[in-house]
Write an enzyme that holds these catalytic residues in place. Structure first.
Site, PDB file in Angstrom:
ATOM      1  N   ARG A  24       5.351  -1.379 -12.748  1.00  0.00           N
ATOM      2  CA  ARG A  24       4.070  -2.045 -12.476  1.00  0.00           C
ATOM      3  C   ARG A  24       3.938  -3.292 -13.336  1.00  0.00           C
ATOM      4  O   ARG A  24       3.450  -4.328 -12.886  1.00  0.00           O
ATOM      5  CB  ARG A  24       2.899  -1.074 -12.733  1.00  0.00           C
ATOM      6  CG  ARG A  24       2.719  -0.060 -11.607  1.00  0.00           C
ATOM      7  CD  ARG A  24       1.425   0.742 -11.772  1.00  0.00           C
ATOM      8  NE  ARG A  24       1.527   1.725 -12.835  1.00  0.00           N
ATOM      9  CZ  ARG A  24       1.841   3.018 -12.655  1.00  0.00           C
ATOM     10  NH1 ARG A  24       2.063   3.469 -11.440  1.00  0.00           N
ATOM     11  NH2 ARG A  24       1.905   3.848 -13.674  1.00  0.00           N
ATOM     12  N   ASN A  68      -0.671   5.792   8.340  1.00  0.00           N
ATOM     13  CA  ASN A  68       0.748   6.071   8.162  1.00  0.00           C
ATOM     14  C   ASN A  68       1.484   4.749   7.957  1.00  0.00           C
ATOM     15  O   ASN A  68       1.429   3.866   8.817  1.00  0.00           O
ATOM     16  CB  ASN A  68       1.250   6.803   9.410  1.00  0.00           C
ATOM     17  CG  ASN A  68       2.719   7.140   9.325  1.00  0.00           C
ATOM     18  OD1 ASN A  68       3.488   6.529   8.575  1.00  0.00           O
ATOM     19  ND2 ASN A  68       3.114   8.121  10.092  1.00  0.00           N
ATOM     20  N   ASP A  76       6.721   2.095  -2.317  1.00  0.00           N
ATOM     21  CA  ASP A  76       6.942   3.203  -3.264  1.00  0.00           C
ATOM     22  C   ASP A  76       6.665   4.534  -2.555  1.00  0.00           C
ATOM     23  O   ASP A  76       5.685   5.223  -2.874  1.00  0.00           O
ATOM     24  CB  ASP A  76       6.031   3.020  -4.487  1.00  0.00           C
ATOM     25  CG  ASP A  76       6.285   4.072  -5.553  1.00  0.00           C
ATOM     26  OD1 ASP A  76       7.377   4.673  -5.556  1.00  0.00           O
ATOM     27  OD2 ASP A  76       5.385   4.305  -6.381  1.00  0.00           O
ATOM     28  N   CYS A  79      12.287   7.788  -5.010  1.00  0.00           N
ATOM     29  CA  CYS A  79      12.159   8.776  -6.090  1.00  0.00           C
ATOM     30  C   CYS A  79      12.858  10.078  -5.712  1.00  0.00           C
ATOM     31  O   CYS A  79      12.621  11.110  -6.316  1.00  0.00           O
ATOM     32  CB  CYS A  79      10.695   9.018  -6.428  1.00  0.00           C
ATOM     33  SG  CYS A  79       9.744   9.678  -5.071  1.00  0.00           S
TER      34      CYS A  79
HETATM   35  N1  SAH Z   1       2.906   3.489  -6.178  1.00  0.00           N
HETATM   36  C1  SAH Z   1       1.978   4.548  -6.542  1.00  0.00           C
HETATM   37  C2  SAH Z   1       2.553   5.930  -6.311  1.00  0.00           C
HETATM   38  C3  SAH Z   1       2.957   6.226  -4.878  1.00  0.00           C
HETATM   39  S1  SAH Z   1       3.212   7.902  -4.556  1.00  0.00           S
HETATM   40  C4  SAH Z   1       1.524   4.317  -7.974  1.00  0.00           C
HETATM   41  O1  SAH Z   1       2.050   3.420  -8.654  1.00  0.00           O
HETATM   42  O2  SAH Z   1       0.637   5.041  -8.425  1.00  0.00           O
HETATM   43  C5  SAH Z   1       3.444   7.957  -2.839  1.00  0.00           C
HETATM   44  C6  SAH Z   1       2.167   7.809  -1.997  1.00  0.00           C
HETATM   45  O3  SAH Z   1       2.582   7.802  -0.627  1.00  0.00           O
HETATM   46  C7  SAH Z   1       1.143   8.923  -2.105  1.00  0.00           C
HETATM   47  O4  SAH Z   1      -0.087   8.368  -2.494  1.00  0.00           O
HETATM   48  C8  SAH Z   1       1.035   9.512  -0.678  1.00  0.00           C
HETATM   49  O5  SAH Z   1      -0.309   9.811  -0.319  1.00  0.00           O
HETATM   50  C9  SAH Z   1       1.529   8.370   0.151  1.00  0.00           C
HETATM   51  N2  SAH Z   1       2.123   8.709   1.460  1.00  0.00           N
HETATM   52  C10 SAH Z   1       2.933   9.729   1.776  1.00  0.00           C
HETATM   53  N3  SAH Z   1       3.357   9.629   3.064  1.00  0.00           N
HETATM   54  C11 SAH Z   1       2.785   8.506   3.576  1.00  0.00           C
HETATM   55  C12 SAH Z   1       2.836   7.841   4.834  1.00  0.00           C
HETATM   56  N4  SAH Z   1       3.591   8.302   5.843  1.00  0.00           N
HETATM   57  N5  SAH Z   1       2.142   6.698   4.969  1.00  0.00           N
HETATM   58  C13 SAH Z   1       1.400   6.204   3.971  1.00  0.00           C
HETATM   59  N6  SAH Z   1       1.316   6.786   2.757  1.00  0.00           N
HETATM   60  C14 SAH Z   1       1.994   7.921   2.554  1.00  0.00           C
END
Ligand code: SAH
Length: 405
Positions: free
Chosen positions: A221, A288, A309, A349
């Site tokens: 970040r 999504n 991410d 991840c």
């Molecule tokens: N970048 C963030 C962490 C991301 S974690 C940070 O720095 O805090 C991954 C995220 O993806 C979660 O919030 C989850 O709700 C979301 N997620 C999972 N599947 C998804 C999809 N198909 N479309 C959009 N978001 C999704």
């Protein structure tokens, strides 16, 4: 009891666990996991989480491990060799000491204090959020140490409370069920405020993902913030706004956050307010990511920076192929949304996706996007998410910072 008063455990006198012939290699290489198939037998019936002396089939002491009768990973080694000794207090003290430079740097008041196997405390995760500690005890051995860990933590750090937030999926593998519990001090509030690289975040340690926040992305970040000035940023899989808020802190013109979780986005909006980012600079879209990105591509939207991410697409080696398609799809879509000179910070991840595989997937996406990209930087989990040389499974987060030529 202090360390000097004898909280050390030695291999002598512990129940004996004997490995099958030819199965001592991983313990000799200091890998902490011993699978059920490698175990020939154990003396008596040790309690779940009890310490055992691990011996080769020849009777050589290989070290001390924690017994997990229900798990496929039957033993987690905590010390190696003939003269193996283990002290929970010493391990915890070393883990916390290793994070002190970070905590006193002013960069953050939230970090991972204990990263399980890599800190010599298998299954133990301790995250610090300002004055609070949130723990996960993911193995029988970790659970057995929870009282001592909570007690020692209060001696090491001025904490208001220590909360156990069980990870039900991990515990199922151990045949254990657990409810959230305050282990010491007060119950944590519904929102804990942390400050990371000058940005304030509200963390929900009861309902949020993991222990509440993706601490592993802190350094990334900061890197993204440092490259974001003047850019319009698309923050995909935003959770509670992390990269988007960091980017605005670094002078981004705007941050558009996409996530499928309404509660995560509600907290993201709260966090934007907390930092005074108003006037439409911080926007959220619930949906999504695959569909939202496709829609943006079809309507020819473009951005100066995209952050990808996603959650873990592969949780085992068998899932790598399917996951690779998912990673390629979103990376291809994101690349098409970037203007020339635009930046892409893209992550995986999934431990099963190695840095090499990830690099290939992203390179394939670039070929299909018909554009050249420069690797500005390779990205990893933050340093407090320690990694042990003898436990490569501990490296799970990898990423690339790319510039579209
Ligand atoms: N970048 C963030 C962490 C991301 S974690 C940070 O720095 O805090 C991954 C995220 O993806 C979660 O919030 C989850 O709700 C979301 N997620 C999972 N599947 C998804 C999809 N198909 N479309 C959009 N978001 C999704």
């Amino acid at each position: 009891m202090t360390e000097a008063e004898g909280s050390w455990i030695c291999a002598d006198g512990l129940p004996r666990l004997v490995l099958r012939s030819g199965r001592e290699r991983s313990a000799l290489r200091r890998h902490p996991w011993i699978f059920s198939g490698a175990v020939a037998g154990v003396d008596g019936a040790p309690a779940p989480g009890a310490m055992v002396r691990v011996e080769s089939s020849e009777g050589e002491t290989l070290g001390i491990g924690q017994w997990s009768p229900q798990s496929q990973i039957r033993v987690r080694m905590v010390a190696f060799g003939q003269d193996a000794r283990f002290s929970c207090a010493a391990r915890l003290g070393a883990a916390v000491a290793a994070r002190m430079p970070l905590l006193s740097s002013g960069e953050t008041d939230a970090c991972r204090l204990v990263n399980a196997e890599a800190d010599g405390l298998p299954g133990v995760v301790v995250d610090k959020y300002a004055d609070w500690a949130v723990c996960q005890f993911n193995t029988a051995g970790a659970i057995a140490l929870r009282g001592e860990i909570a007690r020692r933590l209060t001696e090491l750090l001025p904490l208001k409370g220590i909360f156990w937030r069980p990870d039900a999926d991990m515990l199922r593998r151990e045949g254990v069920e657990a409810k959230p519990e305050t282990l010491a001090g007060a119950e944590p509030p519904g929102r804990i405020e942390i400050t990371e690289n000058g940005i304030r975040y509200h963390v929900d340690v009861r309902e949020g993902h993991k222990t509440g926040f993706y601490l592993d992305q802190r350094e990334n970040r900061r890197i993204v913030a440092g490259m974001a000035a003047g850019r319009d940023v698309l923050n995909v899989f935003s959770y509670t706004g992390g990269f988007g808020l960091a980017a605005l802190g670094g002078g981004a013109e705007s941050a558009l956050n996409v996530d499928v979780s309404a509660p995560a986005l509600a907290l993201a909006a709260e966090n934007a307010e907390l930092n005074g980012f108003s006037g439409g600079r911080f926007q959220c879209v619930e949906g999504n990511a695959f569909e939202v990105l496709r829609k943006y591509r079809d309507s020819r939207r473009d951005f100066g920076m995209v952050v990808l991410d996603p959650p873990k697409f592969a949780d085992s080696k068998g899932a790598v192929q399917g996951a690779a398609r998912g990673y390629k799809d979103i990376n291809l879509l994101a690349m098409k949304l970037l203007r020339p000179g635009g930046l892409l910070a893209t992550f995986s991840c999934s431990g099963a996706i190695t840095p090499e595989i990830f690099g290939k997937i992203v390179a394939e996406a670039a070929v299909d996007a018909g554009a050249g990209f420069t690797v500005l930087r390779r990205l990893w989990q933050a340093g407090d998410h320690a990694e042990s040389l003898s436990f490569p499974e501990g490296l799970y987060l990898k990423g690339l910072l790319l510039r579209r030529d």
